[in-house]
Write a protein that holds these residues in place. Structure first.
Motif, short mmCIF file in Angstrom:
data_model
loop_
_atom_site.label_atom_id
_atom_site.label_comp_id
_atom_site.label_asym_id
_atom_site.label_seq_id
_atom_site.Cartn_x
_atom_site.Cartn_y
_atom_site.Cartn_z
N ASP A 20 0.83 -1.21 0.00
CA ASP A 20 0.00 0.00 0.00
C ASP A 20 0.86 1.25 0.00
OD1 ASP A 20 -2.34 -1.47 0.00
OD2 ASP A 20 -2.53 -1.46 2.19
N ARG A 21 1.90 1.27 0.82
CA ARG A 21 2.79 2.43 0.87
C ARG A 21 3.56 2.59 -0.44
NH1 ARG A 21 4.56 4.13 5.87
NH2 ARG A 21 5.67 5.74 4.67
N ILE A 22 4.01 1.47 -1.00
CA ILE A 22 4.75 1.55 -2.27
C ILE A 22 3.82 2.04 -3.38
CG2 ILE A 22 6.04 0.25 -3.99
CD1 ILE A 22 6.88 -1.65 -1.72
N ARG A 23 2.58 1.55 -3.37
CA ARG A 23 1.61 1.99 -4.38
C ARG A 23 1.35 3.49 -4.27
NH1 ARG A 23 -2.01 -1.04 -2.90
NH2 ARG A 23 -1.47 -2.87 -4.20
N GLU A 24 1.26 3.99 -3.05
CA GLU A 24 1.09 5.43 -2.86
C GLU A 24 2.24 6.21 -3.49
OE1 GLU A 24 0.66 6.33 1.26
OE2 GLU A 24 -1.13 5.08 1.52
N LEU A 25 3.44 5.72 -3.28
CA LEU A 25 4.63 6.39 -3.83
C LEU A 25 4.61 6.39 -5.36
CD1 LEU A 25 7.47 7.65 -3.36
CD2 LEU A 25 8.38 5.31 -3.44
N LEU A 26 4.28 5.24 -5.94
CA LEU A 26 4.36 5.10 -7.39
C LEU A 26 3.20 5.77 -8.11
CD1 LEU A 26 5.62 1.41 -7.77
CD2 LEU A 26 6.94 3.52 -7.85
N THR A 27 2.16 6.13 -7.40
CA THR A 27 0.99 6.73 -8.06
C THR A 27 0.73 8.17 -7.62
OG1 THR A 27 -0.50 5.82 -6.35
CG2 THR A 27 -0.15 4.48 -8.33
N ASN A 28 1.66 8.76 -6.85
CA ASN A 28 1.39 10.12 -6.34
C ASN A 28 1.71 11.22 -7.35
OD1 ASN A 28 4.19 10.46 -6.33
ND2 ASN A 28 4.38 10.25 -4.09
#
Length: 309
Positions: free
Chosen positions: A196-204
């Motif tokens: 979830d945290r990695i997805r936030e980073l890659l989609t921000n």
């Protein structure tokens, strides 16, 4: 389907190391050469009859042909089940994961790591034990001893298995399961890292990355994990299709051979983060915007943060 016992003679140069046996493709294509070594592996083992074997490789030239031989020999020697990656593809870390998850007896991995692939280039075969790790010296020495005294090998007469179709098949009495090459490994990664945290980073919209799979084994894993599971834009993965000759490249993730990635990360409007992986997916190079992190340093970063997983 008949089991044939085929007479053979030893080859003097089949001493494996912890990375297995590596030779040029034409050496492995000699009559009985691959078969001798595979039979030596089986003859060095005890109590594997009816057990599960994992088979896969990095997709280099001769990978598919070798897998068909190994499947027929495993059936002839009494294995109960073989799990093989779709298309013959399994990265070395994924093979380890599949071995452990399925409590397999061991696995045969076909790779020559970062060395070039092609009809006159490198090929390799190694045996991993039930804990998923490479065979220790005691096992490799036993394999070598068997290779020096071998007089025959066993082979099941049977049609080839369709390696591109996920599903269950039979080779004589042995079950063959062609598995999705990525699923088990992706599940393991999701259990270790905060997706979830990695997805936030890659989609921000503020962080860009690039992954160069160098036309080697990690392409399917990178596409599935970064672009499909973690939301990175399509095109994040470069050179993501495994090719038998690695696109005429050299799948060694360094500043020389991963030049496409290096030019991108040191160019104008460079991404924030870049990575490249080697032929079988167990080594990497990490880059930042206009700077290089050595593979040993990237491992140190992972180790230092291991408690966060």
């Amino acid at each position: 389907m008949n089991i044939k016992t085929i007479p053979t003679q030893p080859f003097a140069d089949q001493k494996p190391g912890t990375s297995g046996l590596r030779k040029k493709v034409p050496v492995f294509q000699q009559p009985n050469y691959l078969e001798n070594f595979v039979q030596a592996i089986f003859d060095s083992l005890e109590s594997y009859q009816g057990q599960t074997l994992v088979v896969g490789g990095d997709g280099r030239y001769y990978n598919r042909q070798a897998i068909q031989i190994i499947l027929k020999m495993a059936a002839a020697n009494g294995f109960g089940r073989v799990l093989v990656g779709r298309g013959g593809i399994l990265s070395t870390p994924a093979a380890s994961c599949v071995i452990r998850k399925n409590q397999a007896f061991g696995g045969i991995i076909l790779s020559a790591s970062h060395n070039p692939g092609g009809p006159t280039e490198d090929f390799g075969i190694k045996y991993n034990i039930g804990n998923g790790g490479p065979a220790p010296e005691k096992v490799t020495e036993a394999i070598f001893a068997q290779s020096k005294s071998i007089s025959s090998y066993k082979l099941l007469e049977a049609p080839d298995v369709d390696l591109d179709k996920v599903g269950s098949f039979k080779l004589g009495e042995m079950a063959v399961e062609v598995i999705d090459s990525v699923n088990d490994y992706a599940q393991l990664m999701e259990s270790l890292f905060d997706f979830d945290r990695i997805r936030e980073l890659l989609t921000n919209g503020h962080f860009r990355m690039c992954m160069d799979s160098m036309h080697a084994v990690t392409g399917p894993y990178a596409h599935r994990l970064f672009e499909q599971r973690l939301g990175a834009p399509l095109g994040t993965v470069m050179n993501g299709e495994p090719l038998e000759d690695f696109g005429r490249g050299h799948p060694d993730p360094n500043l020389v051979y991963a030049h496409d990635l290096v030019e991108l990360l040191f160019g104008k409007d460079a991404p924030d983060f870049g990575a490249a992986s080697d032929g079988d997916g167990d080594r990497n190079m990490i880059l930042g915007r206009h700077f290089f992190v050595t593979p040993s340093d990237s491992l140190a970063v992972l180790a230092a943060n291991a408690t966060l997983a």
